[in-house]
Design a protein around this motif. Structure first.
Motif, PDB file in Angstrom:
ATOM      1  N   THR A  85     -10.720 -25.578  -1.303  1.00  0.00           N
ATOM      2  CA  THR A  85     -11.189 -24.655  -2.333  1.00  0.00           C
ATOM      3  C   THR A  85     -12.492 -23.990  -1.895  1.00  0.00           C
ATOM      4  O   THR A  85     -13.223 -24.514  -1.044  1.00  0.00           O
ATOM      5  CB  THR A  85     -11.413 -25.383  -3.663  1.00  0.00           C
ATOM      6  OG1 THR A  85     -12.366 -26.447  -3.452  1.00  0.00           O
ATOM      7  CG2 THR A  85     -10.113 -25.964  -4.195  1.00  0.00           C
ATOM      8  N   ALA A  86     -12.788 -22.853  -2.524  1.00  0.00           N
ATOM      9  CA  ALA A  86     -13.990 -22.105  -2.145  1.00  0.00           C
ATOM     10  C   ALA A  86     -14.605 -21.418  -3.352  1.00  0.00           C
ATOM     11  O   ALA A  86     -13.933 -21.188  -4.369  1.00  0.00           O
ATOM     12  CB  ALA A  86     -13.665 -21.069  -1.068  1.00  0.00           C
ATOM     13  N   LEU A  87     -15.880 -21.089  -3.217  1.00  0.00           N
ATOM     14  CA  LEU A  87     -16.603 -20.263  -4.183  1.00  0.00           C
ATOM     15  C   LEU A  87     -17.269 -19.138  -3.411  1.00  0.00           C
ATOM     16  O   LEU A  87     -17.868 -19.368  -2.349  1.00  0.00           O
ATOM     17  CB  LEU A  87     -17.640 -21.087  -4.943  1.00  0.00           C
ATOM     18  CG  LEU A  87     -18.454 -20.357  -6.028  1.00  0.00           C
ATOM     19  CD1 LEU A  87     -18.752 -21.283  -7.180  1.00  0.00           C
ATOM     20  CD2 LEU A  87     -19.772 -19.800  -5.462  1.00  0.00           C
ATOM     21  N   ALA A 116     -13.815 -19.365  -7.885  1.00  0.00           N
ATOM     22  CA  ALA A 116     -14.648 -18.457  -8.677  1.00  0.00           C
ATOM     23  C   ALA A 116     -15.360 -17.484  -7.763  1.00  0.00           C
ATOM     24  O   ALA A 116     -15.616 -17.789  -6.585  1.00  0.00           O
ATOM     25  CB  ALA A 116     -15.667 -19.235  -9.510  1.00  0.00           C
ATOM     26  N   VAL A 117     -15.681 -16.321  -8.319  1.00  0.00           N
ATOM     27  CA  VAL A 117     -16.515 -15.324  -7.647  1.00  0.00           C
ATOM     28  C   VAL A 117     -17.668 -15.005  -8.593  1.00  0.00           C
ATOM     29  O   VAL A 117     -17.435 -14.613  -9.743  1.00  0.00           O
ATOM     30  CB  VAL A 117     -15.728 -14.044  -7.318  1.00  0.00           C
ATOM     31  CG1 VAL A 117     -16.644 -13.008  -6.669  1.00  0.00           C
ATOM     32  CG2 VAL A 117     -14.544 -14.349  -6.406  1.00  0.00           C
ATOM     33  N   VAL A 118     -18.892 -15.198  -8.141  1.00  0.00           N
ATOM     34  CA  VAL A 118     -20.069 -14.951  -8.976  1.00  0.00           C
ATOM     35  C   VAL A 118     -20.967 -13.939  -8.289  1.00  0.00           C
ATOM     36  O   VAL A 118     -20.847 -13.699  -7.087  1.00  0.00           O
ATOM     37  CB  VAL A 118     -20.842 -16.253  -9.260  1.00  0.00           C
ATOM     38  CG1 VAL A 118     -19.968 -17.245 -10.019  1.00  0.00           C
ATOM     39  CG2 VAL A 118     -21.348 -16.880  -7.965  1.00  0.00           C
ATOM     40  N   LEU A 143     -21.875 -26.602  -8.752  1.00  0.00           N
ATOM     41  CA  LEU A 143     -22.019 -27.952  -9.303  1.00  0.00           C
ATOM     42  C   LEU A 143     -20.848 -28.305 -10.209  1.00  0.00           C
ATOM     43  O   LEU A 143     -20.373 -29.437 -10.231  1.00  0.00           O
ATOM     44  CB  LEU A 143     -23.334 -28.070 -10.069  1.00  0.00           C
ATOM     45  CG  LEU A 143     -24.607 -28.103  -9.223  1.00  0.00           C
ATOM     46  CD1 LEU A 143     -25.835 -28.015 -10.117  1.00  0.00           C
ATOM     47  CD2 LEU A 143     -24.665 -29.353  -8.364  1.00  0.00           C
ATOM     48  N   ARG A 144     -20.365 -27.315 -10.960  1.00  0.00           N
ATOM     49  CA  ARG A 144     -19.267 -27.563 -11.885  1.00  0.00           C
ATOM     50  C   ARG A 144     -17.930 -27.714 -11.168  1.00  0.00           C
ATOM     51  O   ARG A 144     -17.147 -28.626 -11.459  1.00  0.00           O
ATOM     52  CB  ARG A 144     -19.188 -26.429 -12.912  1.00  0.00           C
ATOM     53  CG  ARG A 144     -18.126 -26.645 -13.991  1.00  0.00           C
ATOM     54  CD  ARG A 144     -18.145 -25.518 -15.016  1.00  0.00           C
ATOM     55  NE  ARG A 144     -17.611 -24.284 -14.489  1.00  0.00           N
ATOM     56  CZ  ARG A 144     -16.305 -23.980 -14.472  1.00  0.00           C
ATOM     57  NH1 ARG A 144     -15.409 -24.832 -14.953  1.00  0.00           N
ATOM     58  NH2 ARG A 144     -15.904 -22.821 -13.988  1.00  0.00           N
ATOM     59  N   LEU A 145     -17.685 -26.850 -10.200  1.00  0.00           N
ATOM     60  CA  LEU A 145     -16.363 -26.790  -9.562  1.00  0.00           C
ATOM     61  C   LEU A 145     -16.253 -27.653  -8.305  1.00  0.00           C
ATOM     62  O   LEU A 145     -15.145 -28.018  -7.909  1.00  0.00           O
ATOM     63  CB  LEU A 145     -16.036 -25.334  -9.199  1.00  0.00           C
ATOM     64  CG  LEU A 145     -15.963 -24.363 -10.381  1.00  0.00           C
ATOM     65  CD1 LEU A 145     -15.862 -22.926  -9.880  1.00  0.00           C
ATOM     66  CD2 LEU A 145     -14.776 -24.696 -11.283  1.00  0.00           C
ATOM     67  N   GLN A 146     -17.389 -27.930  -7.655  1.00  0.00           N
ATOM     68  CA  GLN A 146     -17.428 -28.744  -6.437  1.00  0.00           C
ATOM     69  C   GLN A 146     -16.419 -28.257  -5.388  1.00  0.00           C
ATOM     70  O   GLN A 146     -15.511 -28.994  -4.986  1.00  0.00           O
ATOM     71  CB  GLN A 146     -17.182 -30.215  -6.786  1.00  0.00           C
ATOM     72  CG  GLN A 146     -18.239 -30.791  -7.695  1.00  0.00           C
ATOM     73  CD  GLN A 146     -17.966 -32.222  -8.093  1.00  0.00           C
ATOM     74  OE1 GLN A 146     -17.288 -32.955  -7.372  1.00  0.00           O
ATOM     75  NE2 GLN A 146     -18.477 -32.631  -9.224  1.00  0.00           N
TER      76      GLN A 146
END
Length: 271
Positions: free
Chosen positions: A8-10, A37-39, A50-53
């Motif tokens: 997984t990635a952010l 997610a993309v922020v 921190l939420r998704l790790q």
């Protein structure tokens, strides 16, 4: 983070078109990778990581609120307390516009990077490195310490120039300039566009950013203990560790307790 599932990635990128382009290129180069997610700013990047790790972080260097390096440092500082014990810290890839100095820093610290706009062949090399790194994660604690070392190097937290260190801080007080002997300073603290200069009895404000002030300080005397705090080592009284493993210190002649970032915890080891 489920280690049996796909990696997984952010993505943290403040330009939506570039974020979409990176996500599309990743889908082609690494179909198994799930972008969680993309922020668009550094603070959100820390919160969501921190939420998704996720397993991998793609951090743009220039972002609102926190730049990519500072966001990575803040995330590292919170990781062990806010995530599951033993969860490996994500692999880091920084995304940057062409900047020879930044590239040299990344290469010196063995940190992977991508140049904007992202090229498919270069991304494929990054994907191969990430896949190998994720497959070889046998010792999360060792990997985390290595990441902290890389971040220290990138943030300039290593050895500092000591040529002609400052002897006096010139601080404006009304219409006057107060000459504050450097030995009287207990600690410096970043505060918005200013730096607070704390002595035993007084507080002054100067406009020099902490990053510019730091190279002018004697590195053997003034220790950076947090992203925004530099302490006169001779004024440190005690360093304590709480139940979560976080360090904080008390200083002589001041009532405050100062948090110590994990990035700088290596400074405090019993002799």
């Amino acid at each position: 983070m489920n280690r049996t599932s796909n990696p997984t990635a952010l993505i943290a990128e403040d330009e939506p078109l570039l974020a979409a382009a990176l996500q599309a290129e990743l889908a082609r180069a690494w179909p198994e990778l799930r972008v969680l997610a993309v922020v668009g700013d550094g603070a959100s990047a820390v919160t969501q990581a921190l939420r998704l790790q996720p397993d991998v972080l793609f951090f743009d260097i220039r972002m609102p609120s926190l730049n990519g390096l500072d966001a990575a440092a803040e995330l590292a500082d919170a990781w062990h307390t806010d995530s599951a014990p033993g969860t490996p810290f994500p692999a880091l890839v920084f995304v940057t516009a062409y900047d020879q100095y930044a590239i040299q820093a990344f290469e010196a610290e063995a940190v992977d990077y991508l140049l904007k706009p992202v090229q498919a062949d270069r991304l494929q090399k990054t994907v191969s490195k990430l896949q190998l790194a994720l497959a070889n994660r046998a010792h999360p604690a060792i990997d985390f310490e290595a990441t902290l070392g890389q971040l220290r190097g990138l943030l300039g937290a290593g050895p500092r120039p000591t040529a002609a260190p400052l002897k006096v801080i010139q601080a404006s007080v009304g219409t006057a300039i107060r000459m504050v002997p450097i030995d009287d300073v207990v600690y410096f603290e970043a505060a918005d566009k200013y730096v607070r200069v704390l002595t035993a009895a007084h507080e002054y404000l100067i406009r020099t950013p902490l990053k510019e002030l730091l190279p002018q300080l004697d590195a053997s005397t003034f220790w950076q203990v947090h992203r925004g705090t530099v302490v006169n080592a001779a004024r440190i009284d005690t360093v304590t560790r709480d139940e979560a493993g976080k360090l904080s210190l008390s200083v002589r002649d001041r009532p405050e307790r100062l948090p110590v970032s994990r990035l700088y915890a290596h400074l405090f080891k019993a002799m």
